[in-house]
Structure formats: C-alpha cells, structure tokens
Design a protein around this motif. Structure first.
Motif, short mmCIF file in Angstrom:
data_model
loop_
_atom_site.label_atom_id
_atom_site.label_comp_id
_atom_site.label_asym_id
_atom_site.label_seq_id
_atom_site.Cartn_x
_atom_site.Cartn_y
_atom_site.Cartn_z
N ARG A 1 -33.98 7.40 60.04
CA ARG A 1 -34.90 7.52 61.18
C ARG A 1 -34.84 6.34 62.13
O ARG A 1 -35.22 6.46 63.29
CB ARG A 1 -36.34 7.68 60.66
CG ARG A 1 -36.53 8.88 59.74
CD ARG A 1 -38.00 9.04 59.36
NE ARG A 1 -38.19 10.13 58.41
CZ ARG A 1 -38.23 9.97 57.09
NH1 ARG A 1 -38.10 8.76 56.57
NH2 ARG A 1 -38.40 11.00 56.29
N THR B 1 -33.10 14.38 62.64
CA THR B 1 -32.72 13.00 62.93
C THR B 1 -31.35 12.84 63.59
O THR B 1 -31.03 11.77 64.11
CB THR B 1 -32.71 12.17 61.62
OG1 THR B 1 -31.93 12.87 60.63
CG2 THR B 1 -34.11 11.95 61.10
N ASP C 1 -29.77 11.15 57.80
CA ASP C 1 -31.23 11.27 57.70
C ASP C 1 -31.96 9.96 57.98
O ASP C 1 -33.14 9.82 57.65
CB ASP C 1 -31.62 11.79 56.31
CG ASP C 1 -31.15 10.87 55.19
OD1 ASP C 1 -30.39 9.92 55.48
OD2 ASP C 1 -31.53 11.09 54.02
N ASP D 1 -35.24 6.55 55.32
CA ASP D 1 -34.54 7.83 55.21
C ASP D 1 -35.34 8.77 54.33
O ASP D 1 -36.42 8.42 53.83
CB ASP D 1 -33.12 7.63 54.66
CG ASP D 1 -33.11 6.98 53.29
OD1 ASP D 1 -34.20 6.65 52.77
OD2 ASP D 1 -32.02 6.78 52.72
#
Length: 429
Positions: free
Chosen positions: A87, A15, A85, A191
């Motif tokens: 997205r 990510t 993390d 996440d």
C-alpha cells in the motif's frame, strides 16, 4: 542503467495502480510488467493496462512460475521485483537498489524493522534453517523479502523453483555463483496480512527447498583455456565460459600474447563474470613462443588448477599464433605426465571456417549457449581496440550455424583432441 519492474499479481486490483504510478517516477525504470496469476478473478488486468504497464498472463501454477513468466517478457538485464499488494510503495527503493550495484553485486535485497508485524514463515522456518544449514548467509535480515533488484545474467532464473520458494531460491543461486548480496533498509511495509492456513503451504515449500538444495552436492566444472590473444576466449568460447561461471563452475584462461591495452580489456571482460580468472604469459604476437619455459609455466598452472576440461586452438588453424599455441599446449600435456591430466581436451572453432586450412575443422561436440549469447556479445564488445562489429557479426553467424547443426538457437563447437591420455572420462562440458 535501465530497469524492468516485474509485479507478480494475484487479485491486486486495489493496489496495483498506485504501485505502477510510483514505479514510473524512477529515472531508471523504462519497463513495467504485471504478470498475472491464472487464478486471478478481479480487475487487476484492466487497471494495469490503463496505468501503462505491460500485462502478461501465467498459464502455470505457482508464484515462481508467474514471476518467471514476467522475467521472460522483460528486455533489461536489471530486474526489480515487488509484490503487488504493498500500500505504501516508494519509487526511491528502486533508485537506492540500482545505486547500490557494482560488478560484484548480483542481488540487492530490502529489509525493514518488524515493529508492527513479525513475518511468521521467516522467523519460524527460513531464518532458523538458514542459520544451521547456510551460516555464511545467516546475516540476511529478511531472506524472503519480496522487494529486491537482481541481474538476470548472474542467475539461472529459468531453473529456479516455481512455488513460494522462488525468492529464497534466487538468493541461494546468487550466493552459490559467488556474487555479493547487498542489503538496504526501507520503512516497514504495509501489505495484505496472510492467514495461518495460507502460510502453512509457504512454510512447507521453503523447508523443502532448503533441504533439497543442501542435499544436492554436484561437482562444479573447472575449465582451463589456453589461447593466443586476449579476445580469443570470448570469441570462440564466450558462451561456454558464461555458462560454466554462472552455474558455479570455474574458468581460468592462459593468454599467451597481448599488449597492455588488450590485457586491460581482457581484465575488464573477466570482471563481468564470477569465477573467471586470467594468466598472462606476456609474449609478443607473431613470436616463436613454443619453448620449454612457456610449456613449464602451463604445466605448473595445470598442476595448481587441476582442470576437468582443457580447450585450446586447433593445430591447423589459419592464424600462425593459434597454431603455435596449439603446439605449445600439446607440448605441455606431454610434459605433464599422468598427474592432474584433464579428463577432456578440445580444440575450439576458428574464424568462421572461412580459410582453406580451417575448412577441415569438423566439430564433434556442441555446447548450447542460447541463453548466454547476449552475454557473449557483451564480453566481446569490451575489446574496443579490435574489430568489435566484425567479430560480433562473425560469431552470430557462426554460432547460429552451429545451433542449426545441434538443433538449438546458438551453439559453440569443439573438436575432441585424441592425444595420449586425453578424454579418459565420459563427462563433457
């Protein structure tokens, strides 16, 4: 306003590129730092570098340690932190946080409606404990939210905890320093979901932090400054003022002289820091203001404020106004009697000890202001009506010399006053 984005990263190769590219779209961001946890084993570093981020490595253990490593690398006062993390990260979150700032706001935290996933540690540990132990900040929707903007100058970030409690510790530090915490709502984020076994250590660290902070009841220092001109406080004591105010202490400055322009500059400078207040006595420069009326005003302020420490000019200062203020202060201390007498009384430095009268100034106490020197220069730069460049050059040389004497980078120096009743306690600044 320039912003440094810091992304603490532990195996975020999937990510990290998307987040970096999105951060670059913000008009405020001129620096993106990926601070990589030493336990990382994937290709996070190569992807981050290829995407144009600055990469730094953390050699210590813990999320907080990794984040602080990134802060240490940053060049801006404004820090935007996001997890690595996420997205669906959006650069507009940065812009909205920046545009929510004013001089009273030290931290802008994001929150979102938890429709899909409830944050277990937040719901079961952080929120219930905060409601009982810190009810004044129980309106913070997501105290553990990892997406926020803060001012480095408003917090003692070097002293914050090294583990998962960092985000909450930052919130508590901003609150204890009397800055406002603002909240803005963003869409619910996507996440990586943590397993229960990963959440248990986090919950333990959060609970431990809250208990330890609540049990710590250290006294906050109160300093009273009595100086001749509106910029004297910042020039001779600006670092000490910043250190005291940002550690939860309180500073009050009595300024004896000054016209309306200089008064407004002084007010503007004081608004940069929390817990910093001013009193203007309104005398003219080069006027004989060593009178009982002025001394009684100071006595009344001391009785009301009850300072632990009092700082003023030295009696043999080069500037005649400084000498008169020193005499006025000593007269006030005599009139004060025994009630509310300061524990410590100090004389501050003077114009780089360049004049013959001031060469006899031999300081016996130094305050390490290395972490606050840039903030001191910022305070001085507010006084546009004065010789700003000269004074900044002067304090840089002076405080560097004091730093050499006290074995730190920058320091402010003081001489202990030994008049009647002063310095009856062993505590210092």
């Amino acid at each position: 306003m320039n912003v440094s984005v810091i992304i603490p990263a532990l195996n975020e190769g999937r990510t990290i590129e998307t987040i970096i590219k999105e951060c670059k779209r913000s008009k405020y961001v001129n620096e993106i730092i990926v601070s990589i946890d030493k336990a990382t084993t994937d290709n996070t570093e190569s992807i981050a570098k290829k995407s144009g981020a600055i990469v730094t490595h953390s050699n210590g253990k813990g999320f907080g340690f990794t984040f602080k490593n990134g802060i240490k690398t940053s060049k801006n006062d404004l820090i935007f932190k996001t997890d690595g993390d996420i997205r669906d990260f959006q650069y507009s979150w940065i812009d909205r946080c920046v545009e929510s700032l004013d001089h009273k706001v030290g931290l802008v935290k994001t929150f979102w409606e938890q429709k899909k996933h409830t944050r277990s540690v937040t719901a079961l540990t952080a929120k219930p404990m905060i409601k009982v132990m810190y009810p004044e900040i129980s309106d913070i929707h997501l105290p553990l939210s990892g997406i926020y903007l803060f001012k480095k100058s408003c917090v003692e970030w070097q002293k914050l905890i090294d583990n998962w409690g960092f985000d909450l510790h930052l919130l508590l530090n901003v609150h204890s320093n009397n800055y406002t915490v603002k909240q803005i709502m963003i869409p619910e984020i996507e996440d990586r979901r943590k397993e229960t076994k990963e959440l248990i250590p986090m919950a333990n660290e959060i609970a431990s932090l809250l208990f330890s902070k609540k049990e710590k009841t250290e006294k906050k220092l109160k300093i009273l400054l009595i100086t001749a001109h509106p910029d004297d406080c910042e020039i001779f004591c600006g670092g000490t003022i910043a250190q005291t105010c940002l550690s939860g202490g309180e500073v009050k400055s009595i300024i004896i002289t000054g016209n309306e322009e200089r008064k407004q500059e002084s007010i503007t400078a004081s608004q940069i820091l929390p817990n910093y207040s001013l009193v203007f006595l309104g005398f003219k420069e080069f006027e004989d203001f060593v009178i009982k009326k002025a001394a009684m005003q100071i006595v009344e302020i001391i009785h009301d404020f009850k300072p632990d420490v009092l700082i003023t000019h030295q009696p043999n200062d080069f500037h005649i106004d400084h000498r008169r203020v020193s005499e006025l202060t000593l007269m006030s201390l005599l009139l004060l009697g025994h009630k509310n007498y300061p524990n410590r009384v100090y004389y501050c430095n003077t114009y780089f000890q360049r004049d013959r009268m001031s060469q006899s100034f031999s300081p016996d106490y130094f305050v390490d202001i290395s972490e606050f020197f840039d903030l001191k220069k910022r305070l001085i730069s507010v006084f546009k009506s004065q010789r700003v460049d000269y004074y900044i050059e002067m304090v840089e040389a002076m405080d560097k010399m004091n730093g050499i004497k006290s074995r730190v980078k920058f320091a402010e120096s003081f001489l202990t006053c030994t008049t009647h009743l002063t310095n009856k306690a062993n505590d210092h600044l």
